[in-house]
Structures are given as structure tokens and as C-alpha cells.
Design an enzyme around this catalytic site. Structure first.
Site, PDB file in Angstrom:
ATOM      1  CE1 TYR A   1      -3.224  -2.893   0.388  1.00  0.00           C
ATOM      2  CE2 TYR A   1      -3.368  -2.481   2.734  1.00  0.00           C
ATOM      3  CZ  TYR A   1      -3.756  -3.193   1.619  1.00  0.00           C
ATOM      4  OH  TYR A   1      -4.674  -4.209   1.756  1.00  0.00           O
TER       5      TYR A   1
ATOM      6  CE  LYS B   1      -5.299  -8.161   1.621  1.00  0.00           C
ATOM      7  NZ  LYS B   1      -5.843  -6.843   1.712  1.00  0.00           N
TER       8      LYS B   1
HETATM    9  P1  FBP Z   1     -10.791  -5.181   3.582  1.00  0.00           P
HETATM   10  O1  FBP Z   1     -11.265  -6.172   2.556  1.00  0.00           O
HETATM   11  O2  FBP Z   1     -11.723  -5.096   4.739  1.00  0.00           O
HETATM   12  O3  FBP Z   1     -10.470  -3.852   2.960  1.00  0.00           O
HETATM   13  O4  FBP Z   1      -9.438  -5.786   4.173  1.00  0.00           O
HETATM   14  C1  FBP Z   1      -8.250  -5.798   3.452  1.00  0.00           C
HETATM   15  C2  FBP Z   1      -7.144  -5.159   4.273  1.00  0.00           C
HETATM   16  O5  FBP Z   1      -5.910  -5.181   3.597  1.00  0.00           O
HETATM   17  C3  FBP Z   1      -6.963  -5.775   5.649  1.00  0.00           C
HETATM   18  O6  FBP Z   1      -6.152  -6.917   5.640  1.00  0.00           O
HETATM   19  C4  FBP Z   1      -6.365  -4.638   6.414  1.00  0.00           C
HETATM   20  O7  FBP Z   1      -6.674  -4.681   7.761  1.00  0.00           O
HETATM   21  C5  FBP Z   1      -7.025  -3.452   5.807  1.00  0.00           C
HETATM   22  O8  FBP Z   1      -7.457  -3.807   4.515  1.00  0.00           O
HETATM   23  C6  FBP Z   1      -6.114  -2.267   5.727  1.00  0.00           C
HETATM   24  O9  FBP Z   1      -6.858  -1.243   5.187  1.00  0.00           O
HETATM   25  P2  FBP Z   1      -6.352   0.236   5.019  1.00  0.00           P
HETATM   26  O10 FBP Z   1      -6.380   0.508   3.548  1.00  0.00           O
HETATM   27  O11 FBP Z   1      -7.350   1.057   5.755  1.00  0.00           O
HETATM   28  O12 FBP Z   1      -4.974   0.322   5.611  1.00  0.00           O
END
Ligand code: FBP
Length: 255
Positions: A145, A176
Site C-alpha cells: 500500500y 495484495k
Molecule cells: P478489507 O477487505 O476489509 O479492505 O481488508 C483488506 C485489508 O488489507 C486488511 O487486511 C487490512 O486490515 C485493511 O485492509 C487495511 O486497510 P487500510 O487501507 O485502511 O490500511
């Protein structure tokens, strides 16, 4: 490497049920469906519909191992809460060795925040995770991310493609990533990741389950390897969570 621990048929398709949001976002995520605050809710869905694995932090993994040992666990090795608002750093909390030998992990996961001022630290920790996972024989899933002051748009196609490539360069088996906006961009993201398989990160619950299913369909058409989804499943009441799970597993795993 070692993807057969998650995918014995070797089809390269995955449906992970993400359940680390209690740490990452806090209990507000469970308010709309209070039953989901207990891991029993996701464990039962995983058992019933055959998700590839459920994603847990080590504490919930311990409890889940007692509650439902047969459901495969993907242990998140690092994590952070959402109260701090600066450039993100998610420290390593659980070594690969503990995840494998004490929590019986089928796979391990680590969140990278490229672009954060703490990027070098996370890259170094992740590189060590990849080496340790190789020694213990478990696949590695990278949540990638791009985030922080330096990142203006974390879902721009070139940013998501860069995220996927970082996962490949650093040795992840599965990346992911967030949705880059359209199917062709997702195709490019998958190409950028070369041999690393790419799964969609679920995101906030869509109003209608159909909207999420359409998105997942596009991901698979673009060469994606599946999904890691949380809120779009367990924020819905049980009957709806079951209905969307059936569809998710059908599309992602081709069952
Ligand atoms: P969701 O499907 O609920 O979005 O979960 C995916 C995820 O990557 C989780 O593993 C993690 O806790 C969350 O999203 C992190 O989300 P953010 O973008 O808020 O950091």
C-alpha cells in the site's frame, strides 16, 4: 515458492478472508454487525465456503487455532493501529518461526508502505521475512500500500503497478494491492508483478454485494489471482455474508 501449501491443486487462485482490521482500523469496523467482533463469525464462513485461509494477527490466531483448528491461517507478521496519523510504519511483531511452529501458519503476510518515510525499515524487515519464510517453507503474501506524505494518489495505475513490482523485486509470492480503477490497469499491474501472483485488496463494503462481485470478476478477467477480502464479507449480516462468500469463492477459485 511453497504456494502448494495454500493451493494443493496448483491452480494459482486464492480467496483470503481478511480479519486483521480489529488492529488496523479498530472495533468500529464491527459495529454494524456486532457478531463479527468474534473470530467465530469468520471461522464459520471460512469452514463453510472453503476460503483459502483466514488472515489473523498472532493473538487472534492463537484463539482461532483453539476454536477451529482445521481452518487454514495466514499470519500477519506486522501490524499497527490507526490512531497515529504520520507516515506509516508497521513493525514486525511476530517472527516467521513463531507463526509456523506455534501458530501453524499456512502462509505469512507483511504490509509494506512504499513512499512512507519509514520505507527503508519495512523493506529491510520484509527482505528478512522472505529469507526466513524460505527456510521454514511457507509462502509470503505482501500487502503493498503506497502511502505517506510523498504519495499523492495511492490508487493511480502507475502507483499500484509499482506496488506490485516492489512485491516481485523483494521476493513475495503473492501481492495484495488496491484497485487501480479499471480492468486494463489491473492487467498492467499483473504484468508488472511478473511471477508474483496479484490479488485484489477488498476495501470498504460496497452498498450492494453485486458491485463487489463485478469488481472481482474484472480482476479475474485481467489475470488476477483472486482476492483478500474482509469488510465486504463480515460487515454484512450472516445470510448476506454467506451469499457473498459463495460467489467470491466461486469466482476467485473457479469452483
Ligand atoms: P478489507 O477487505 O476489509 O479492505 O481488508 C483488506 C485489508 O488489507 C486488511 O487486511 C487490512 O486490515 C485493511 O485492509 C487495511 O486497510 P487500510 O487501507 O485502511 O490500511
Amino acid at each position: 515458492m511453497f504456494l502448494e501449501r495454500l493451493d494443493s491443486a496448483g491452480r494459482g487462485r486464492f480467496a483470503f478472508l481478511a480479519y486483521d482490521q480489529g488492529l488496523e482500523h479498530g472495533p468500529a469496523d464491527f459495529r454494524g454487525n456486532p457478531e463479527s467482533a468474534s473470530p467465530r463469525f469468520v471461522l464459520e464462513l471460512a469452514r463453510q465456503f472453503g476460503y483459502t485461509a483466514v488472515v489473523f494477527q498472532q493473538g487472534v490466531a492463537q484463539a482461532s487455532r483453539r476454536l477451529c483448528p482445521e481452518v487454514p491461517r495466514l499470519i500477519k507478521l506486522n501490524g499497527k493501529a490507526s490512531l497515529w496519523k504520520g507516515d506509516p510504519y508497521s513493525p514486525l511483531l511476530c517472527p516467521v518461526e513463531h507463526a509456523v511452529s506455534e501458530l501453524d501458519a499456512r502462509a505469512v503476510g507483511y504490509t509494506l508502505y512504499p513512499g512512507s518515510e519509514h520505507e527503508p525499515l519495512m523493506f529491510r524487515e520484509f527482505a528478512q521475512v522472505v529469507r526466513d519464510a524460505g527456510r521454514f517453507g511457507v509462502p509470503v503474501v505482501a500487502w503493498v500500500y503506497p502511502r505517506g506524505k510523498a504519495v499523492a494518489n495511492d490508487s493511480a495505475p502507475e502507483v499500484v503497478a509499482y506496488a506490485a513490482r516492489i512485491a516481485y523485486e523483494l521476493g513475495a509470492d503473492i501481492a495484495k494491492v488496491k484497485w487501480p480503477g479499471d480492468r486494463e490497469s489491473f492487467r498492467w499491474v499483473c504484468q508488472a508483478a511478473a511471477e508474483t501472483r496479484v490479488v485484489l485488496s477488498g476495501g470498504p463494503s460496497t452498498e450492494l454485494p453485486r458491485e463487489f462481485i463485478d469488481l472481482l470478476t474484472q480482476v479475474m478477467e485481467a489475470g488476477g489471482a483472486g482476492v483478500a477480502v474482509g469488510r465486504n464479507v463480515w460487515q454484512r449480516p450472516l445470510a448476506e455474508a454467506q451469499a457473498i462468500s459463495k460467489e467470491i469463492v466461486r469466482i476467485a477459485l473457479g469452483r
